[in-house]
Design a protein around this motif. Structure first.
Motif, mmCIF file in Angstrom:
data_model
loop_
_atom_site.group_PDB
_atom_site.id
_atom_site.type_symbol
_atom_site.label_atom_id
_atom_site.label_comp_id
_atom_site.label_asym_id
_atom_site.label_seq_id
_atom_site.Cartn_x
_atom_site.Cartn_y
_atom_site.Cartn_z
ATOM 1 N N HIS A 22 121.669 -95.207 9.677
ATOM 2 C CA HIS A 22 120.421 -94.899 10.386
ATOM 3 C C HIS A 22 120.446 -93.467 10.922
ATOM 4 O O HIS A 22 119.478 -92.721 10.767
ATOM 5 N N SER A 23 121.545 -93.072 11.535
ATOM 6 C CA SER A 23 121.651 -91.723 12.109
ATOM 7 C C SER A 23 121.520 -90.650 11.037
ATOM 8 O O SER A 23 120.860 -89.623 11.251
ATOM 9 N N LEU A 24 122.120 -90.879 9.879
ATOM 10 C CA LEU A 24 121.970 -89.933 8.767
ATOM 11 C C LEU A 24 120.517 -89.883 8.288
ATOM 12 O O LEU A 24 119.998 -88.810 7.965
ATOM 13 N N GLY A 25 119.859 -91.044 8.261
ATOM 14 C CA GLY A 25 118.448 -91.092 7.880
ATOM 15 C C GLY A 25 117.563 -90.339 8.862
ATOM 16 O O GLY A 25 116.631 -89.629 8.455
ATOM 17 N N VAL A 26 117.841 -90.471 10.137
ATOM 18 C CA VAL A 26 117.071 -89.737 11.158
ATOM 19 C C VAL A 26 117.325 -88.239 11.010
ATOM 20 O O VAL A 26 116.396 -87.430 11.109
ATOM 21 N N MET A 27 118.568 -87.864 10.750
ATOM 22 C CA MET A 27 118.894 -86.447 10.558
ATOM 23 C C MET A 27 118.092 -85.859 9.393
ATOM 24 O O MET A 27 117.468 -84.797 9.530
ATOM 25 N N GLU A 28 118.072 -86.552 8.255
ATOM 26 C CA GLU A 28 117.357 -86.054 7.074
ATOM 27 C C GLU A 28 115.846 -86.033 7.294
ATOM 28 O O GLU A 28 115.166 -85.069 6.925
ATOM 29 N N THR A 29 115.324 -87.088 7.885
ATOM 30 C CA THR A 29 113.883 -87.162 8.160
ATOM 31 C C THR A 29 113.474 -86.064 9.139
ATOM 32 O O THR A 29 112.439 -85.407 8.963
ATOM 33 N N SER A 30 114.294 -85.848 10.160
ATOM 34 C CA SER A 30 114.015 -84.803 11.156
ATOM 35 C C SER A 30 113.965 -83.424 10.514
ATOM 36 O O SER A 30 113.092 -82.613 10.833
ATOM 37 N N GLU A 31 114.902 -83.186 9.613
ATOM 38 C CA GLU A 31 114.925 -81.886 8.941
ATOM 39 C C GLU A 31 113.644 -81.677 8.124
ATOM 40 O O GLU A 31 113.025 -80.606 8.187
ATOM 41 N N LYS A 32 113.224 -82.696 7.382
ATOM 42 C CA LYS A 32 112.006 -82.589 6.568
ATOM 43 C C LYS A 32 110.777 -82.347 7.443
ATOM 44 O O LYS A 32 109.931 -81.501 7.120
ATOM 45 N N LEU A 33 110.678 -83.098 8.540
ATOM 46 C CA LEU A 33 109.530 -82.914 9.432
ATOM 47 C C LEU A 33 109.559 -81.531 10.098
ATOM 48 O O LEU A 33 108.516 -80.895 10.271
ATOM 49 N N ALA A 34 110.747 -81.078 10.468
ATOM 50 C CA ALA A 34 110.863 -79.754 11.087
ATOM 51 C C ALA A 34 110.383 -78.669 10.120
ATOM 52 O O ALA A 34 109.641 -77.759 10.518
ATOM 53 N N LEU A 35 110.794 -78.763 8.873
ATOM 54 C CA LEU A 35 110.353 -77.787 7.886
ATOM 55 C C LEU A 35 108.837 -77.850 7.707
ATOM 56 O O LEU A 35 108.173 -76.818 7.600
ATOM 57 N N HIS A 36 108.292 -79.055 7.694
ATOM 58 C CA HIS A 36 106.848 -79.229 7.529
ATOM 59 C C HIS A 36 106.070 -78.638 8.702
ATOM 60 O O HIS A 36 105.014 -78.036 8.515
ATOM 61 N N ASN A 38 107.155 -76.324 10.904
ATOM 62 C CA ASN A 38 107.665 -75.007 11.307
ATOM 63 C C ASN A 38 108.502 -75.054 12.593
ATOM 64 O O ASN A 38 108.402 -74.184 13.446
ATOM 65 N N GLU A 39 109.321 -76.078 12.698
ATOM 66 C CA GLU A 39 110.288 -76.196 13.788
ATOM 67 C C GLU A 39 111.655 -75.814 13.218
ATOM 68 O O GLU A 39 111.842 -75.809 12.004
ATOM 69 N N ASN A 40 112.598 -75.515 14.074
ATOM 70 C CA ASN A 40 113.939 -75.148 13.655
ATOM 71 C C ASN A 40 114.620 -76.359 13.011
ATOM 72 O O ASN A 40 114.917 -77.345 13.685
ATOM 73 N N SER A 41 114.865 -76.277 11.704
ATOM 74 C CA SER A 41 115.399 -77.437 10.976
ATOM 75 C C SER A 41 116.863 -77.715 11.314
ATOM 76 O O SER A 41 117.296 -78.869 11.282
ATOM 77 N N LYS A 42 117.624 -76.703 11.667
ATOM 78 C CA LYS A 42 119.027 -76.920 12.051
ATOM 79 C C LYS A 42 119.092 -77.703 13.363
ATOM 80 O O LYS A 42 119.885 -78.628 13.503
ATOM 81 N N LYS A 43 118.260 -77.315 14.327
ATOM 82 C CA LYS A 43 118.208 -78.045 15.590
ATOM 83 C C LYS A 43 117.769 -79.493 15.354
ATOM 84 O O LYS A 43 118.310 -80.426 15.960
ATOM 85 N N ILE A 46 120.704 -81.562 13.887
ATOM 86 C CA ILE A 46 121.722 -81.875 14.896
ATOM 87 C C ILE A 46 121.205 -82.936 15.865
ATOM 88 O O ILE A 46 121.900 -83.913 16.173
ATOM 89 N N ALA A 47 119.980 -82.778 16.345
ATOM 90 C CA ALA A 47 119.415 -83.769 17.279
ATOM 91 C C ALA A 47 119.292 -85.131 16.599
ATOM 92 O O ALA A 47 119.605 -86.165 17.205
ATOM 93 N N GLY A 48 118.844 -85.146 15.354
ATOM 94 C CA GLY A 48 118.718 -86.405 14.615
ATOM 95 C C GLY A 48 120.058 -87.086 14.416
ATOM 96 O O GLY A 48 120.187 -88.299 14.563
ATOM 97 N N LEU A 49 121.069 -86.297 14.097
ATOM 98 C CA LEU A 49 122.407 -86.848 13.899
ATOM 99 C C LEU A 49 122.979 -87.422 15.200
ATOM 100 O O LEU A 49 123.575 -88.494 15.207
ATOM 101 N N CYS A 50 122.756 -86.731 16.292
ATOM 102 C CA CYS A 50 123.358 -87.106 17.581
ATOM 103 C C CYS A 50 122.573 -88.159 18.358
ATOM 104 O O CYS A 50 123.096 -88.725 19.318
ATOM 105 N N HIS A 51 121.339 -88.438 17.984
ATOM 106 C CA HIS A 51 120.438 -89.197 18.853
ATOM 107 C C HIS A 51 120.992 -90.552 19.284
ATOM 108 O O HIS A 51 120.736 -90.997 20.396
ATOM 109 N N ASP A 52 121.746 -91.238 18.455
ATOM 110 C CA ASP A 52 122.265 -92.570 18.790
ATOM 111 C C ASP A 52 123.777 -92.577 19.033
ATOM 112 O O ASP A 52 124.412 -93.629 18.955
ATOM 113 N N CYS A 53 124.358 -91.429 19.368
ATOM 114 C CA CYS A 53 125.817 -91.348 19.496
ATOM 115 C C CYS A 53 126.369 -92.282 20.576
ATOM 116 O O CYS A 53 127.543 -92.643 20.542
#
Length: 188
Positions: A22-36, A38-43, A46-53
């Motif tokens: 799930h965390s990997l899925g959130v990370m990938e989805t977050s990156e795609k939405l960020a690119l769409h 115009n948000e920082n995709s690296k941030k 990282i936030a998507g990966l860490c969200h459920d730590c």
């Protein structure tokens, strides 16, 4: 700050397999939405990966860590400590992973409840958690499509669904979710 691979290793060790996927899925989805949007995709990654730590910590561990770090815990958190994993996850992300970016930390902190006046990154992480590829519920494909058209509309729908579900279970609603929903309605 830890590198992404180091964080992945920590997450894999501290979460069960389904939550890790799930965390990997959130990370990938977050990156795609960020690119769409115009948000920082690296941030976003990282936030998507860490969200459920902190997701697999026990009730007592969540409460203890939150209190040790100066969080004033409302009755909602005491009675529904699963909501604390966002607050504790932000703490772990700061202390363990060395993340200092407040937008990333707030995205982790509020990914479960939302809040009034969410930043674009906060919205992306909240929605990514809701629609990532391992999620499967009636209407999910339409929500995924709409996410790339109107982020606020999907956010409002997710708040409505969360509130309906929480009420149907006789559980407590977090005030941040209500305020987040009302804020979006006022903006219309």
């Amino acid at each position: 700050m830890w590198k992404e691979e180091q964080i992945k290793h920590y997450i894999k060790e501290h979460l069960n397999e389904a939550r890790f996927v799930h965390s990997l899925g959130v990370m990938e989805t977050s990156e795609k939405l960020a690119l769409h949007y115009n948000e920082n995709s690296k941030k976003a990654r990282i936030a998507g990966l860490c969200h459920d730590c902190a997701k697999n910590l026990s009730r007592d561990e969540l409460i203890s860590i939150a209190k040790e770090n100066g969080e004033e815990l409302s009755q909602i958190y005491i009675n529904a400590p699963q909501l604390l994993h966002g607050l504790v996850g932000a703490h772990i992300s700061r202390v363990v992973f060395g993340i200092e970016d407040e937008d990333i930390l707030n995205s982790i902190r509020y990914h479960t409840t939302g809040r009034k006046g969410m930043s674009l990154l906060e919205k992306i992480i909240y929605i990514s958690d809701y629609i990532e590829p391992s999620r499967n519920f009636k209407g999910i494909n339409e929500l995924r499509r709409l996410t790339y058209i109107d982020l606020d509309k999907v956010l409002l729908k997710s708040f409505d669904d969360t509130i309906t579900y929480t009420v149907s279970r006789g559980s407590l609603l977090h005030i941040d979710t209500i305020e987040a929903r009302n804020y979006l309605l006022y903006k219309k």
